[in-house]
Motif scaffolding. Structure first.
Motif, PDB file in Angstrom:
ATOM      1  N   ARG A  39       0.934  -1.300  -0.270  1.00  0.00           N
ATOM      2  CA  ARG A  39       0.045   0.064  -0.090  1.00  0.00           C
ATOM      3  C   ARG A  39       0.842   1.309  -0.102  1.00  0.00           C
ATOM      4  NH1 ARG A  39      -3.064  -3.572  -0.849  1.00  0.00           N
ATOM      5  NH2 ARG A  39      -4.929  -4.040   0.187  1.00  0.00           N
ATOM      6  N   SER A  40       0.386   2.386  -0.392  1.00  0.00           N
ATOM      7  CA  SER A  40       1.069   3.573  -0.266  1.00  0.00           C
ATOM      8  C   SER A  40       0.390   4.245   0.940  1.00  0.00           C
ATOM      9  CB  SER A  40       0.472   4.448  -1.586  1.00  0.00           C
ATOM     10  OG  SER A  40       0.951   5.845  -1.499  1.00  0.00           O
ATOM     11  N   ASN A  82      -0.883  -3.160   7.210  1.00  0.00           N
ATOM     12  CA  ASN A  82      -1.362  -2.414   5.716  1.00  0.00           C
ATOM     13  C   ASN A  82      -2.922  -2.104   6.059  1.00  0.00           C
ATOM     14  OD1 ASN A  82       0.849  -2.442   3.194  1.00  0.00           O
ATOM     15  ND2 ASN A  82       1.110  -4.261   4.634  1.00  0.00           N
ATOM     16  N   GLU A  85      -7.093   0.363   1.939  1.00  0.00           N
ATOM     17  CA  GLU A  85      -6.939   1.055   0.523  1.00  0.00           C
ATOM     18  C   GLU A  85      -5.624   1.752   0.531  1.00  0.00           C
ATOM     19  OE1 GLU A  85     -10.674   3.394   0.000  1.00  0.00           O
ATOM     20  OE2 GLU A  85     -11.786   1.773   0.111  1.00  0.00           O
ATOM     21  N   ASP A  86      -5.288   2.330  -0.529  1.00  0.00           N
ATOM     22  CA  ASP A  86      -4.052   2.924  -0.617  1.00  0.00           C
ATOM     23  C   ASP A  86      -4.118   4.372  -0.114  1.00  0.00           C
ATOM     24  OD1 ASP A  86      -2.043   1.695  -1.687  1.00  0.00           O
ATOM     25  OD2 ASP A  86      -2.882   1.835  -3.740  1.00  0.00           O
ATOM     26  N   ASP A 497      -7.058  -7.585   1.603  1.00  0.00           N
ATOM     27  CA  ASP A 497      -7.351  -7.695   0.141  1.00  0.00           C
ATOM     28  C   ASP A 497      -8.470  -8.572  -0.195  1.00  0.00           C
ATOM     29  OD1 ASP A 497      -5.008  -6.461  -0.580  1.00  0.00           O
ATOM     30  OD2 ASP A 497      -3.756  -8.146  -1.015  1.00  0.00           O
TER      31      ASP A 497
END
Length: 540
Positions: A39-40, A82, A85-86, A497
């Protein structure tokens, strides 16, 4: 998300937390995940108290920057730290690590998100806390609060960890504080002694949800019993599984007090704990049936193994052993009882054995000792070695295991399965049919969560350095979910995910959950995508 908004929010967060409290996301610390997710992550915020958490959320609302809270981030096999969502800023709650209150007489304790299994064990040992920690196989570094909110479970007397949560305090997305009605009315003590409180039960919204940042929970602890005796049983004949399953159900119904949970493990799951993965014998990453049989025979591993524990007084434990022999004897080849005294005896005997035999006996004693520690409510990372079977580098002796940091590939498929022989067989056939198609060995554990239902944990192990193997493992998870949906074997929790499983279809659940989310968090800044579908689909 507008980069100017993120920069403006970060500037305000630095004012609230100081520069050390706002750090750039490091791939090693937060981007790494055993499931292969990337992820970003613009930044990581590290508050030290709930007032700072409230201020952080107010800033997030002002600039409409998404926030994703984690307790310790050690959510192995489900996404680690994580977000779904990004572009989400991580809210790392590990510095909120106080044990606020403990009542040694009534056995309730209030913990913050950063309190780990190991920290609670240390606290109880130093405060005459004669209680069991609600441990899991995830290890001493994992959050008590995070596991409970994700509805984790174990084999100690309070099996369902969220069921032990009696009180929740949370910060809502607008920065306000949520407390239960009994506490608001001045009944903080009794609120911590009675799970349901008064009025609608809203605490459940914070379990597998994204309606607030939970900053403390009060949990009920199970007292240490007079004796803890492990029992191990096995059958060499896979065909006896259909008879073994109802016998396990009978044990729980007959001995529901002293025996609270039982694990069943197939031979490949047992081999993963006993021998390194024989890469040279694998075909496309999967051990052929004849190789599994050869390894099982050489290590004395039966088709199915079972383990449980008796928590009781000496007199009740003796009666329970007789009942276990009566119920399990006809459907097993072996049933043995182990306690710490027997393990110490084995270690003493090993001192006078020849080298090779001594090593084998000591290794067995160490493994059993680790299992007994878990049953005694003392966390360890013995079970965590599973994550390293196909990939990853074990840390140096004395260093904590961290599968995400150490390069392990692991995705948990954790479906619910009725405790009926025919259903368990259908489920086993499904796993054994699908996993090898994706280069995944079918390692299967069935854990009773009551006398009606198993939760099965199937670790999808793969080499995370191999992008194709990572993709195949994720495809395997989706294939299992699709097949499980048709067969009636659905997971009790999801990885980051896989949240889309709950977003399919225009169901009453998705409408209600999304409407509640819109009311509490209209800007959708808190953990977007986590278990609750995005609200845009239901806007007028």
């Amino acid at each position: 998300m507008n980069s100017t908004c993120i920069e403006s929010a970060i500037a305000e967060w630095v004012t609230i937390l100081g520069e050390p409290g706002v750090v750039a996301a490091s791939a090693e610390d937060f981007g790494a995940s055993t499931i292969g997710a990337r992820r970003s992550i613009p930044a990581v915020l590290r508050p030290e108290n709930q007032e700072q958490v409230s201020a952080i959320l107010q800033v997030a609302q002002r600039w409409q920057v998404a926030i994703y809270p984690v307790s310790t981030g050690n959510n192995w096999g489900y996404g680690s730290a994580n977000p779904v969502e990004d572009g989400c800023v991580i809210l790392d709650l590990s510095r909120l690590d106080r044990i606020r209150d403990f009542d040694p007489e009534l056995g309730v304790v209030t913990v913050e998100p950063g309190v780990t299994q190991g920290a609670l064990r240390h606290f109880l040992d130093n405060h005459e806390g004669n209680y069991l920690v609600p441990v899991t196989g995830a290890g001493p570094t994992c959050s008590i609060l995070g596991n409970a909110l994700e509805r984790g479970y174990g084999i100690t007397p309070i099996t369902d960890h969220f069921s032990a949560v009696t009180k929740i305090e949370a910060i809502l997305p607008d920065g306000s504080v949520y407390r239960t009605p009994l506490s608001e009315l001045g009944g903080e003590e009794v609120d911590g002694l009675f799970k349901w409180g008064i009025g609608p039960y809203l605490d459940g919204l914070f379990s597998q949800g994204n309606f607030g940042v939970v900053v403390s929970i009060t949990i009920a602890l199970a007292p240490v019993p007079d004796t803890v005796t492990a029992f191990f049983f096995s059958t060499k004949d896979d065909a006896r599984l259909e008879a073994l399953v109802p016998a396990v159900r009978a044990v729980l119904r007959t001995l529901g007090g002293p025996v609270v949970a039982i694990n069943l493990l197939n031979n490949q799951r047992m081999l993963s704990m006993m021998t390194p993965f024989p890469e040279d014998k694998a075909v496309d990453g999967v051990l052929p049936a004849h190789e599994v049989e050869r390894l099982a025979n050489s290590h004395g591993v039966p088709a199915w193994s079972g383990v449980g524990a008796i928590y009781a007084s000496k007199e009740v434990a003796q009666a329970a052993r007789r009942t276990l022999r009566r119920l399990l004897g006809p459907v097993t080849d072996r049933l043995v009882f182990i306690n710490r005294r027997r393990i110490n005896t084995a270690r003493t005997i090993a001192r006078v054995l020849p080298g090779r035999f001594a090593t084998k006996v000591l290794g067995m004693a160490d493994t059993l000792s680790g299992a007994l520690d878990i049953m005694h409510g003392t966390p360890n990372d013995v079970a965590l070695a599973l994550a390293y079977w196909r990939s990853g580098t074990l840390p140096a002796a004395g260093q904590p295991k961290n599968p995400a940091r150490d390069g392990c590939g692991l995705i948990w498929f954790a479906p619910l399965v009725p405790i009926r022989g025919k259903d368990v067989r259908r489920y086993i056939n499904m796993i054994e049919r699908i996993c090898p198609q994706y280069g995944v060995n079918p390692l299967i554990t069935l854990t009773t969560i009551n006398d009606r239902c198993f939760d099965s944990t199937v670790p999808l192990l793969f080499d995370r350095r191999d992008t194709d193997a990572t993709a195949r493992a994720n495809d395997c998870y989706r294939a299992l979910c699709d097949a499980g949906r048709k067969e009636g074997f659905l997971p009790y929790r999801l990885n980051v995910d896989a949240m889309g499983i709950l977003n399919s279809g225009d169901s009453a659940f998705t409408r209600l959950a999304s409407q509640l989310k819109a009311a509490v968090d209209p800007n959708y800044i808190l953990a977007p995508g986590r278990y609750v579908p995005r609200i845009e689909r239901y806007e007028a």
